[in-house]
Design a protein around this motif. Sequence first.
Motif, PDB file in Angstrom:
ATOM      1  N   LEU A 135       1.060  -1.056   0.031  1.00 16.65           N
ATOM      2  CA  LEU A 135       0.538   0.021  -0.274  1.00 16.65           C
ATOM      3  C   LEU A 135       0.900   1.246   0.019  1.00 16.65           C
ATOM      4  CD1 LEU A 135      -2.571  -0.820   2.664  1.00 16.65           C
ATOM      5  CD2 LEU A 135      -2.811  -0.530  -0.125  1.00 16.65           C
ATOM      6  N   ASP A 136       0.834   1.996  -1.317  1.00 13.72           N
ATOM      7  CA  ASP A 136       2.226   3.165  -1.165  1.00 13.72           C
ATOM      8  C   ASP A 136       1.171   4.581  -0.979  1.00 13.72           C
ATOM      9  OD1 ASP A 136       3.623   4.951  -2.054  1.00 13.72           O
ATOM     10  OD2 ASP A 136       4.628   3.769  -3.775  1.00 13.72           O
ATOM     11  N   PHE A 137       1.659   4.796  -0.211  1.00 13.05           N
ATOM     12  CA  PHE A 137       0.495   6.251   0.275  1.00 13.05           C
ATOM     13  C   PHE A 137       1.797   7.204  -0.400  1.00 13.05           C
ATOM     14  CE2 PHE A 137      -1.508   2.721   2.721  1.00 13.05           C
ATOM     15  CZ  PHE A 137      -2.569   2.631   2.655  1.00 13.05           C
ATOM     16  N   GLU A 138       2.136   7.131  -1.236  1.00 15.06           N
ATOM     17  CA  GLU A 138       2.580   8.520  -2.486  1.00 15.06           C
ATOM     18  C   GLU A 138       2.318  10.271  -1.484  1.00 15.06           C
ATOM     19  OE1 GLU A 138       6.470   9.522  -5.769  1.00 15.06           O
ATOM     20  OE2 GLU A 138       4.799   7.667  -5.813  1.00 15.06           O
ATOM     21  N   LYS A 139       1.415  10.046  -2.476  1.00 15.68           N
ATOM     22  CA  LYS A 139       0.079  10.820  -2.561  1.00 15.68           C
ATOM     23  C   LYS A 139       0.038  11.344  -0.604  1.00 15.68           C
ATOM     24  CE  LYS A 139      -3.955  11.065  -2.350  1.00 15.68           C
ATOM     25  NZ  LYS A 139      -5.654  10.877  -3.391  1.00 15.68           N
ATOM     26  N   TYR A 140       0.074  10.888   0.684  1.00 20.54           N
ATOM     27  CA  TYR A 140       0.191  11.354   2.021  1.00 20.54           C
ATOM     28  C   TYR A 140       1.186  11.664   2.014  1.00 20.54           C
ATOM     29  CZ  TYR A 140      -4.861   9.380   1.618  1.00 20.54           C
ATOM     30  OH  TYR A 140      -5.949   9.379   1.389  1.00 20.54           O
ATOM     31  N   GLN A 141       2.284  10.981   1.625  1.00 19.18           N
ATOM     32  CA  GLN A 141       3.724  10.996   2.127  1.00 19.18           C
ATOM     33  C   GLN A 141       3.877  12.589   1.207  1.00 19.18           C
ATOM     34  OE1 GLN A 141       4.319   8.878   4.614  1.00 19.18           O
ATOM     35  NE2 GLN A 141       5.995   9.357   4.111  1.00 19.18           N
ATOM     36  N   ASN A 142       3.639  12.920   0.235  1.00 23.86           N
ATOM     37  CA  ASN A 142       4.096  14.324  -0.368  1.00 23.86           C
ATOM     38  C   ASN A 142       3.420  15.583   0.490  1.00 23.86           C
ATOM     39  OD1 ASN A 142       5.093  13.030  -2.327  1.00 23.86           O
ATOM     40  ND2 ASN A 142       3.531  12.909  -3.584  1.00 23.86           N
ATOM     41  N   LYS A 143       2.284  15.614   0.937  1.00 24.54           N
ATOM     42  CA  LYS A 143       1.738  16.197   1.345  1.00 24.54           C
ATOM     43  C   LYS A 143       2.324  16.592   3.043  1.00 24.54           C
ATOM     44  CE  LYS A 143      -3.101  15.772   0.147  1.00 24.54           C
ATOM     45  NZ  LYS A 143      -4.870  15.618   0.379  1.00 24.54           N
ATOM     46  N   LEU A 144       2.972  15.361   3.331  1.00 27.22           N
ATOM     47  CA  LEU A 144       3.447  15.688   5.116  1.00 27.22           C
ATOM     48  C   LEU A 144       4.801  16.999   4.399  1.00 27.22           C
ATOM     49  CD1 LEU A 144       4.540  12.440   6.722  1.00 27.22           C
ATOM     50  CD2 LEU A 144       2.611  13.843   6.962  1.00 27.22           C
ATOM     51  N   GLU A 145       5.551  17.086   2.925  1.00 28.63           N
ATOM     52  CA  GLU A 145       6.510  18.043   3.015  1.00 28.63           C
ATOM     53  C   GLU A 145       6.120  19.660   3.266  1.00 28.63           C
ATOM     54  OE1 GLU A 145       7.971  17.203  -0.180  1.00 28.63           O
ATOM     55  OE2 GLU A 145       8.103  14.694  -0.474  1.00 28.63           O
ATOM     56  N   THR A 146       4.567  19.395   3.267  1.00 31.86           N
ATOM     57  CA  THR A 146       4.133  21.096   3.319  1.00 31.86           C
ATOM     58  C   THR A 146       4.011  21.307   5.028  1.00 31.86           C
ATOM     59  OG1 THR A 146       1.847  19.806   2.759  1.00 31.86           O
ATOM     60  CG2 THR A 146       3.416  20.333   0.374  1.00 31.86           C
ATOM     61  N   LEU A 147       3.368  20.002   5.369  1.00 35.09           N
ATOM     62  CA  LEU A 147       2.308  20.462   7.104  1.00 35.09           C
ATOM     63  C   LEU A 147       4.417  20.430   8.255  1.00 35.09           C
ATOM     64  CD1 LEU A 147       0.221  17.199   6.872  1.00 35.09           C
ATOM     65  CD2 LEU A 147      -0.085  20.307   6.469  1.00 35.09           C
ATOM     66  N   ASP A 148       3.338  21.194   9.061  1.00 35.69           N
ATOM     67  CA  ASP A 148       5.063  21.853  10.220  1.00 35.69           C
ATOM     68  C   ASP A 148       4.357  20.867  11.508  1.00 35.69           C
ATOM     69  OD1 ASP A 148       6.012  22.559  12.029  1.00 35.69           O
ATOM     70  OD2 ASP A 148       6.115  24.921  11.316  1.00 35.69           O
ATOM     71  N   GLN A 149       4.894  20.273  12.106  1.00 38.41           N
ATOM     72  CA  GLN A 149       4.938  19.432  13.528  1.00 38.41           C
ATOM     73  C   GLN A 149       4.536  19.667  14.447  1.00 38.41           C
ATOM     74  OE1 GLN A 149       7.643  16.640  13.570  1.00 38.41           O
ATOM     75  NE2 GLN A 149       6.577  14.751  13.728  1.00 38.41           N
ATOM     76  N   ASN A 150       4.718  21.795  14.131  1.00 45.00           N
ATOM     77  CA  ASN A 150       4.708  22.651  15.459  1.00 45.00           C
ATOM     78  C   ASN A 150       3.762  23.845  15.396  1.00 45.00           C
ATOM     79  OD1 ASN A 150       7.420  22.183  16.786  1.00 45.00           O
ATOM     80  ND2 ASN A 150       8.263  23.408  14.737  1.00 45.00           N
ATOM     81  N   LYS A 151       2.704  23.211  14.352  1.00 47.68           N
ATOM     82  CA  LYS A 151       1.648  23.878  14.517  1.00 47.68           C
ATOM     83  C   LYS A 151       0.696  22.546  14.243  1.00 47.68           C
ATOM     84  CE  LYS A 151       3.151  27.068  10.775  1.00 47.68           C
ATOM     85  NZ  LYS A 151       3.145  27.822   9.505  1.00 47.68           N
ATOM     86  N   LYS A 152      -0.995  23.157  15.079  1.00 51.29           N
ATOM     87  CA  LYS A 152      -1.834  22.120  15.617  1.00 51.29           C
ATOM     88  C   LYS A 152      -2.940  22.022  14.390  1.00 51.29           C
ATOM     89  CE  LYS A 152      -2.232  22.752  20.593  1.00 51.29           C
ATOM     90  NZ  LYS A 152      -3.006  23.163  22.011  1.00 51.29           N
ATOM     91  N   LYS A 153      -2.613  23.050  13.831  1.00 57.46           N
ATOM     92  CA  LYS A 153      -3.621  22.413  12.081  1.00 57.46           C
ATOM     93  C   LYS A 153      -2.919  21.414  11.729  1.00 57.46           C
ATOM     94  CE  LYS A 153      -6.442  26.875  11.927  1.00 57.46           C
ATOM     95  NZ  LYS A 153      -6.809  28.393  10.890  1.00 57.46           N
ATOM     96  N   ASP A 154      -1.664  21.621  11.002  1.00 55.33           N
ATOM     97  CA  ASP A 154      -0.871  21.309  10.308  1.00 55.33           C
ATOM     98  C   ASP A 154      -1.083  19.600  10.919  1.00 55.33           C
ATOM     99  OD1 ASP A 154      -0.440  22.824   7.872  1.00 55.33           O
ATOM    100  OD2 ASP A 154       1.236  22.624   8.457  1.00 55.33           O
ATOM    101  N   ILE A 155      -0.872  18.870  12.420  1.00 58.85           N
ATOM    102  CA  ILE A 155      -1.124  18.079  12.969  1.00 58.85           C
ATOM    103  C   ILE A 155      -2.598  17.428  12.364  1.00 58.85           C
ATOM    104  CG2 ILE A 155      -1.329  16.795  15.246  1.00 58.85           C
ATOM    105  CD1 ILE A 155       1.698  17.065  14.606  1.00 58.85           C
ATOM    106  N   GLN A 156      -3.581  17.977  12.649  1.00 65.91           N
ATOM    107  CA  GLN A 156      -4.875  17.966  12.375  1.00 65.91           C
ATOM    108  C   GLN A 156      -4.906  17.200  10.895  1.00 65.91           C
ATOM    109  OE1 GLN A 156      -7.084  17.400  14.571  1.00 65.91           O
ATOM    110  NE2 GLN A 156      -6.351  17.792  16.447  1.00 65.91           N
ATOM    111  N   LYS A 157      -4.127  17.647  10.221  1.00 69.11           N
ATOM    112  CA  LYS A 157      -4.698  17.366   9.207  1.00 69.11           C
ATOM    113  C   LYS A 157      -3.975  16.322   8.770  1.00 69.11           C
ATOM    114  CE  LYS A 157      -4.762  22.323   6.517  1.00 69.11           C
ATOM    115  NZ  LYS A 157      -3.391  23.021   5.352  1.00 69.11           N
ATOM    116  N   ALA A 158      -3.311  15.966   9.302  1.00 67.83           N
ATOM    117  CA  ALA A 158      -2.542  14.609   8.998  1.00 67.83           C
ATOM    118  C   ALA A 158      -2.969  13.952  10.066  1.00 67.83           C
ATOM    119  CB  ALA A 158      -0.773  15.051   9.885  1.00 67.83           C
ATOM    120  N   ARG A 159      -3.647  14.240  11.138  1.00 63.10           N
ATOM    121  CA  ARG A 159      -4.807  13.269  11.607  1.00 63.10           C
ATOM    122  C   ARG A 159      -5.464  12.447  10.851  1.00 63.10           C
ATOM    123  NH1 ARG A 159      -3.613  15.013  18.289  1.00 63.10           N
ATOM    124  NH2 ARG A 159      -1.224  14.449  18.461  1.00 63.10           N
ATOM    125  N   LYS A 160      -6.386  13.922  10.083  1.00 62.50           N
ATOM    126  CA  LYS A 160      -7.428  13.125   8.970  1.00 62.50           C
ATOM    127  C   LYS A 160      -6.682  11.996   7.714  1.00 62.50           C
ATOM    128  CE  LYS A 160     -10.216  17.302   9.926  1.00 62.50           C
ATOM    129  NZ  LYS A 160     -10.993  18.628   9.630  1.00 62.50           N
TER     130      LYS A 160
END
Length: 340
Positions: A100-125
């Motif tokens: 199961l290759d989630f490359e699409k989601y992995q690429n989205k991670l590159e635009t997210l910041d672990q220090n931002k709550k909103k970005d953490i919530q996006k990753a959790r979705k």
Amino acid sequence: MEYLKLFTTSELSTILKKRPKETKFGEHIMLLPDFDNIYEQLLKMDVSYVLFGIKEDVGVFANYGNTGACEAWDATIKVLLNIQSNVNTHAKKVAVLGCLDFEKYQNKLETLDQNKKKDIQKARKLVSKIDESVTYLVSQIVSAGKIPIIIGGGHNNAYGNIKGTSLALKKPINTINFDAHHDFRAEEGRHSGNGFSYVYAEGFLKNYFIFGLHENYTSDTIFKTINKLKSIQYNTFETIKITQNTDFTSEMELGLNHIEKKHFGIEIDCDAIQNTPSSAMTPSGFSANEARQFVHYFGAHENASYLHICEAAPTPENETQVGKLIAYLITDFIRAHEGH
């Protein structure tokens, strides 16, 4: 399936290093010809184990961990296919499905910041979407009467493994988790630290045993929570290896007593194995040989219904060593289960 990337004969021939007078594991495995109705294809295959990878570390990111777990599948398959095929390794019993290759989601991670709550919530979705794919694939494999062996990704995927197995069997299952962490955190949006709490709350997980909890990384709140629940039992790494109030073998027996009456999953978090590159690498943990003994002991039981090896995070410098470790664990499980 949208994210399933089948393992092909051309990939196999690229990886396989044949030698005269030797037969490699990869020369005897089964492959699926196409995506059409995986369940029907598996049903007709004379194999017992279906191996697939999960290429993601979205769940680890969403739990503020160090990424890299998406690399474990590639590291493992290169090694596993080149071990020997002999009476002890049972290659003919194994189908390699792919990953199961989630490359699409992995690429989205590159635009997210672990220090931002909103970005953490996006990753959790995104983790919830990964759950759906893992659940579906595992349920197809178990429904076809095969045992899934799942490699890579974060421990968030325990959720899909347990739910998928439970749905296929039409009843809750038990699980034993070889882990430094409980992964029973609050239901605050999906991530690698709460796969078990979610699946427990939803009724797919019945009895849960956590093997080798690290006391330094378990909060009072969690100890209070799990001490109240009869269906959850645990031991700590410190009581087995440091104070030595108990021993490894008798604790395995204790764990088996808690889970053996139902179908159960075996979860191996590489964070628990000393100096293994992982999302939360530990300088103090069980040895690789103890992890192998653990997999053999539980894999030998007739109710062992899947094996999941997660959180390993290899780099180019150590990928062969990580691949070797996981390949040992896979073959230990198969060897044990074939002898049950």
